[in-house]
Design an enzyme around this catalytic site. Structure first.
Site, PDB file in Angstrom:
ATOM      1  N   ASP A  42       0.831  -1.204   0.000  1.00 50.36           N
ATOM      2  CA  ASP A  42       0.000   0.000   0.000  1.00 50.36           C
ATOM      3  C   ASP A  42       0.869   1.259   0.000  1.00 50.36           C
ATOM      4  O   ASP A  42       1.747   1.400   0.864  1.00 50.36           O
ATOM      5  CB  ASP A  42      -0.861  -0.055   1.269  1.00 50.36           C
ATOM      6  CG  ASP A  42      -2.130   0.762   1.181  1.00 50.36           C
ATOM      7  OD1 ASP A  42      -2.283   1.530   0.225  1.00 50.36           O
ATOM      8  OD2 ASP A  42      -2.967   0.624   2.090  1.00 50.36           O
ATOM      9  N   ASP A  43       0.625   2.154  -0.925  1.00 51.05           N
ATOM     10  CA  ASP A  43       1.289   3.463  -0.931  1.00 51.05           C
ATOM     11  C   ASP A  43       2.816   3.360  -0.936  1.00 51.05           C
ATOM     12  O   ASP A  43       3.499   3.916  -0.060  1.00 51.05           O
ATOM     13  CB  ASP A  43       0.853   4.307   0.283  1.00 51.05           C
ATOM     14  CG  ASP A  43      -0.539   4.898   0.107  1.00 51.05           C
ATOM     15  OD1 ASP A  43      -1.305   4.369  -0.708  1.00 51.05           O
ATOM     16  OD2 ASP A  43      -0.854   5.894   0.783  1.00 51.05           O
ATOM     17  N   CYS A  80      -5.943   3.694  -3.719  1.00 48.85           N
ATOM     18  CA  CYS A  80      -6.291   2.447  -3.019  1.00 48.85           C
ATOM     19  C   CYS A  80      -7.533   1.729  -3.561  1.00 48.85           C
ATOM     20  O   CYS A  80      -7.452   0.616  -4.068  1.00 48.85           O
ATOM     21  CB  CYS A  80      -6.535   2.726  -1.547  1.00 48.85           C
ATOM     22  SG  CYS A  80      -5.176   3.533  -0.690  1.00 48.85           S
ATOM     23  N   ARG A  84      -7.921  -1.696  -5.961  1.00 52.49           N
ATOM     24  CA  ARG A  84      -8.423  -2.977  -5.446  1.00 52.49           C
ATOM     25  C   ARG A  84      -9.606  -3.468  -6.268  1.00 52.49           C
ATOM     26  O   ARG A  84      -9.770  -4.670  -6.510  1.00 52.49           O
ATOM     27  CB  ARG A  84      -8.782  -2.839  -3.966  1.00 52.49           C
ATOM     28  CG  ARG A  84      -7.538  -2.856  -3.106  1.00 52.49           C
ATOM     29  CD  ARG A  84      -7.671  -2.052  -1.828  1.00 52.49           C
ATOM     30  NE  ARG A  84      -6.423  -1.300  -1.645  1.00 52.49           N
ATOM     31  CZ  ARG A  84      -5.331  -1.799  -1.090  1.00 52.49           C
ATOM     32  NH1 ARG A  84      -5.333  -3.012  -0.591  1.00 52.49           N
ATOM     33  NH2 ARG A  84      -4.229  -1.076  -1.013  1.00 52.49           N
ATOM     34  N   LYS A 137      -6.165  -5.825   3.689  1.00 51.00           N
ATOM     35  CA  LYS A 137      -7.080  -4.701   3.442  1.00 51.00           C
ATOM     36  C   LYS A 137      -8.021  -4.953   2.269  1.00 51.00           C
ATOM     37  O   LYS A 137      -7.570  -5.227   1.165  1.00 51.00           O
ATOM     38  CB  LYS A 137      -6.201  -3.465   3.183  1.00 51.00           C
ATOM     39  CG  LYS A 137      -6.872  -2.266   2.546  1.00 51.00           C
ATOM     40  CD  LYS A 137      -5.910  -1.088   2.545  1.00 51.00           C
ATOM     41  CE  LYS A 137      -6.328   0.008   1.596  1.00 51.00           C
ATOM     42  NZ  LYS A 137      -5.431   1.185   1.672  1.00 51.00           N
ATOM     43  N   HIS A 139     -11.364  -2.826   1.319  1.00 51.81           N
ATOM     44  CA  HIS A 139     -11.521  -1.469   0.788  1.00 51.81           C
ATOM     45  C   HIS A 139     -12.232  -1.383  -0.557  1.00 51.81           C
ATOM     46  O   HIS A 139     -11.907  -0.523  -1.385  1.00 51.81           O
ATOM     47  CB  HIS A 139     -10.132  -0.787   0.686  1.00 51.81           C
ATOM     48  CG  HIS A 139     -10.190   0.698   0.925  1.00 51.81           C
ATOM     49  ND1 HIS A 139      -9.189   1.561   0.553  1.00 51.81           N
ATOM     50  CD2 HIS A 139     -11.151   1.483   1.492  1.00 51.81           C
ATOM     51  CE1 HIS A 139      -9.504   2.796   0.888  1.00 51.81           C
ATOM     52  NE2 HIS A 139     -10.695   2.774   1.465  1.00 51.81           N
ATOM     53  N   HIS A 234       1.418   2.482   3.919  1.00 52.31           N
ATOM     54  CA  HIS A 234       0.471   3.605   4.008  1.00 52.31           C
ATOM     55  C   HIS A 234       0.679   4.318   5.347  1.00 52.31           C
ATOM     56  O   HIS A 234       1.018   3.673   6.331  1.00 52.31           O
ATOM     57  CB  HIS A 234      -0.942   3.014   3.928  1.00 52.31           C
ATOM     58  CG  HIS A 234      -2.039   4.005   3.631  1.00 52.31           C
ATOM     59  ND1 HIS A 234      -2.370   5.028   4.497  1.00 52.31           N
ATOM     60  CD2 HIS A 234      -2.888   4.113   2.580  1.00 52.31           C
ATOM     61  CE1 HIS A 234      -3.383   5.725   3.977  1.00 52.31           C
ATOM     62  NE2 HIS A 234      -3.714   5.189   2.813  1.00 52.31           N
ATOM     63  N   ASP A 335      -0.198  -0.799  -4.751  1.00 51.20           N
ATOM     64  CA  ASP A 335      -1.518  -0.320  -5.197  1.00 51.20           C
ATOM     65  C   ASP A 335      -1.510   1.078  -5.796  1.00 51.20           C
ATOM     66  O   ASP A 335      -2.406   1.439  -6.541  1.00 51.20           O
ATOM     67  CB  ASP A 335      -2.553  -0.427  -4.076  1.00 51.20           C
ATOM     68  CG  ASP A 335      -2.411   0.664  -3.035  1.00 51.20           C
ATOM     69  OD1 ASP A 335      -1.277   1.168  -2.815  1.00 51.20           O
ATOM     70  OD2 ASP A 335      -3.437   1.022  -2.426  1.00 51.20           O
ATOM     71  N   ASN A 336      -0.511   1.892  -5.440  1.00 52.54           N
ATOM     72  CA  ASN A 336      -0.351   3.226  -6.042  1.00 52.54           C
ATOM     73  C   ASN A 336       1.034   3.738  -5.666  1.00 52.54           C
ATOM     74  O   ASN A 336       1.722   3.148  -4.827  1.00 52.54           O
ATOM     75  CB  ASN A 336      -1.438   4.212  -5.596  1.00 52.54           C
ATOM     76  CG  ASN A 336      -1.647   4.271  -4.090  1.00 52.54           C
ATOM     77  OD1 ASN A 336      -2.692   3.808  -3.593  1.00 52.54           O
ATOM     78  ND2 ASN A 336      -0.696   4.794  -3.353  1.00 52.54           N
ATOM     79  N   LYS A 417       0.823   9.289  -5.774  1.00 48.22           N
ATOM     80  CA  LYS A 417      -0.529   8.760  -5.555  1.00 48.22           C
ATOM     81  C   LYS A 417      -1.559   9.838  -5.903  1.00 48.22           C
ATOM     82  O   LYS A 417      -1.343  11.007  -5.555  1.00 48.22           O
ATOM     83  CB  LYS A 417      -0.648   8.371  -4.077  1.00 48.22           C
ATOM     84  CG  LYS A 417      -2.018   7.988  -3.595  1.00 48.22           C
ATOM     85  CD  LYS A 417      -1.995   7.713  -2.094  1.00 48.22           C
ATOM     86  CE  LYS A 417      -3.361   7.319  -1.556  1.00 48.22           C
ATOM     87  NZ  LYS A 417      -3.328   7.055  -0.101  1.00 48.22           N
TER      88      LYS A 417
HETATM   89 CA   LIG Z   1      -2.856   2.899  -1.417  1.00 42.93          CA
END
Ligand SMILES: [Ca+2]
Length: 566
Positions: A42-43, A80, A84, A137, A139, A234, A335-336, A417
């Site tokens: 994540d991130d 995010c 997903r 996660k 989301h 994240h 994810d980003n 992001k």
């Molecule tokens: Ca993210």
């Protein structure tokens, strides 16, 4: 070996799962179909992990890369939830109902909920004989309340087992919406997992390893699909102190130094072209007022990734111990891009955060964390703080690493992001599958996108992507299988599209047309200039028109609405 690892190992041992797995009859043949383990973080930026040029210690990911395949031009959606949604369904996020985030914005393509005209990878693979597990996660639903509705939770969207969070961020020591299957739990009251010190990244890894052990005990003849969605790295910058200590002083040279080092290593590794220019520098280290605090932010960020890598090592070790590693396809992606958001960085943030916490009684073991971000309190009742007056890492802090470190994470690319220039959407993709990827350590330069993961899973699993599911028509898959690349074959050229918050892009072959909301179109030659330094729009107006009309047709087809949404 940190003490907590022993504790976790003791916990797994106490469950007796190792013994169960070892006592399997010799006749229990493993499935001929591959297992699939899809790991996403994540991130994180393009060059954070070691095998993509980073200085952060990620030996387990590096080993997967060394024995597998790395994509140099793989893409996510820049955020995010949409990532997903696209990853799980093989559709563009708008088609899945998640055109923006987790609110119903009044259009079918922006409901903040996976719709009924898509299937998740888990739903697509179950009919092909797969067991399905998820940790981490989720989301992709706006329904996050303990009392439901839960029709879009993992268990109702094809996963046989689920441990993780429904919502998208939160404390690593007390994540909001922590669940086991359909039941809300707290770090203290989960009967199945009682670590000495709860840390969400470890919990995701441990429970993934537990699911592998249980699978081998319960259904070794079946293949499994497991989705492991880490929330590292994240914000908030949260990590165990012993992990942070390993990075003490490792980021004291400032932003530009690490960008230059990464830029050099990316070239040495062959991940970027010799001739590309480095994007603009964000931030001047000499002008940073709280240098120790600023460096600490990156130390914690590195520790979060390091700890995740150790967890991935644990999962891989479990696959090896169960004898299924060679026929397991492991994916790792992000994810980003690195996140420039200023969460908890304002020096005056505690004026509001601390005074808002009137009730400082400790939380009981069954009391759910009601809050994603401050004002909030720790489980022992203390107000969580931000800003330079506290060093990030422990549960009493809530701080993002900020734009300038995100610029380091995204080396050599532009933006972050949210935006669809390369810094926002470029991710590593590592594929590891010893039985099928026979030229280990290779780089693949084919452009690919999240939507391709569904197509790849369906392909290698021998599954059939459905036209109908539970009485609903299912939209045709958008992606292509990446499996040909495992055998060095090329993919057919196609166009790939982006839209997030009015930021738009289309990539076809070497050309990318991109726009940063509310600005106009820019055109880049990705072969010669992937860092997007030389806008060729005025030199090639016909190419701009061609790609622009492609993008407009796509936007209309998938339900993109003008930004800002009405
Ligand atoms: Ca993210």
């Amino acid at each position: 070996m940190p003490t907590s690892n022993w504790t976790r190992r003791d916990f797994l041992k106490a469950l007796g799962l190792g013994a169960v797995a070892m006592s399997l009859p010799a006749s229990a043949e493993p499935s001929a179909k591959p297992n699939i383990v899809l790991i996403m973080s994540d991130d994180m930026g393009f060059s954070d992990i070691g095998c993509y040029g980073g200085e952060i210690n990620t030996p387990h990911l590096d080993r997967l890369a060394r024995n597998g395949l790395r994509f140099t031009q793989f893409y996510n959606t820049a955020r995010c939830c949409p990532t997903r949604a696209a990853l799980m369904t093989g559709l563009y996020q708008h088609q899945a109902g998640v055109g923006h985030m987790m609110d119903d914005r009044g259009f079918d393509s922006y409901r903040g909920n996976l719709n009924n005209n898509c299937v998740t990878i888990a739903e697509a693979l179950q009919p092909a004989g797969y067991r399905t597990y998820m940790t981490g996660k989720w989301h992709v639903t706006r329904h996050t309340k303990p009392e439901g509705p839960k029709f879009n939770w993992p268990r109702q969207r094809g996963f046989d087992k689920f441990y993780g969070t429904i919502i998208g961020a939160g404390s690593f020591y007390d994540p909001m919406t922590l669940c086991r299957d359909n039941t809300y739990i707290t770090p203290e009251n989960d009967p199945e997992y009682k670590p000495e010190n709860f840390y969400y990244t470890d919990a995701i890894s441990d429970n993934a390893a537990k699911y592998i052990r249980e699978h081998q005990a319960e259904a070794p003849e079946q293949p499994f699909f497991m989705y492991v969605a880490y929330t590292a790295a994240h914000w908030p910058m949260h990590a165990p102190e012993e992990e942070i200590a390993k990075y003490k002083g490792k980021f004291d040279e400032g932003y530009a130094h690490y960008r230059a080092e990464r830029f050099k290593r990316l070239k040495e590794l062959g991940l970027i072209d010799e001739d590309w220019e480095l994007s603009d520098q964000a931030g001047d280290w000499e002008k940073v007022k709280h240098k120790e605090w600023e460096a600490r932010c990156m130390e914690v960020y590195a520790a979060m990734i390091d700890r995740m890598d150790q967890g991935i090592g644990l999962i891989v070790a479990e696959l090896r111990r169960q004898g299924v590693l060679d026929n397991t396809l492991i994916f790792f992606l992000q994810d980003n891009g690195g996140c420039a958001e200023g969460m908890g960085r304002n020096p005056r943030v505690n004026e509001r955060w601390v005074s808002a916490i009137k009730d400082r009684t400790p939380m009981g073991p069954d009391e759910l964390q009601p809050t994603l971000w401050p004002p909030m309190k720790t489980r022992d009742g203390q107000p969580v703080k931000g800003g330079p007056e506290v060093m990030p890492g422990p549960d009493g802090t809530y701080i993002g690493y900020g734009r300038n470190w995100a610029n380091v994470s995204n080396t050599p690319f532009r933006e972050y992001k949210h935006w669809v220039h390369e810094g926002g959407i470029s991710t590593p993709l590592i594929c590891h599958w010893p039985e099928k990827i026979k030229t280990p350590g290779r780089l693949c330069n084919e452009p690919g996108h999240l939507i391709d993961i569904m197509a790849t899973c369906v392909d290698v699993a021998g599954a059939t992507y459905p036209t109908e599911y539970k009485g609903h028509a299912i939209q045709p898959a958008e992606g292509v299988s990446l499996a040909p690349t495992f055998a060095k074959e090329a993919l057919k050229e196609r166009a790939i599209y982006w839209e997030h918050e009015g930021n738009r892009a289309v990539r076809q072959g070497k050309w990318k047309l991109v726009s940063k909301h509310p600005g106009g179109w820019e055109l880049y030659d990705m072969d010669n200039d992937r860092t997007e330094q030389h806008d060729l729009a005025s030199q090639h107006p016909e190419k701009v028109d061609e790609l622009k009309s492609l993008w407009e047709r796509w936007a209309e087809r998938v339900g993109v609405q003008p930004w800002p949404l009405k």
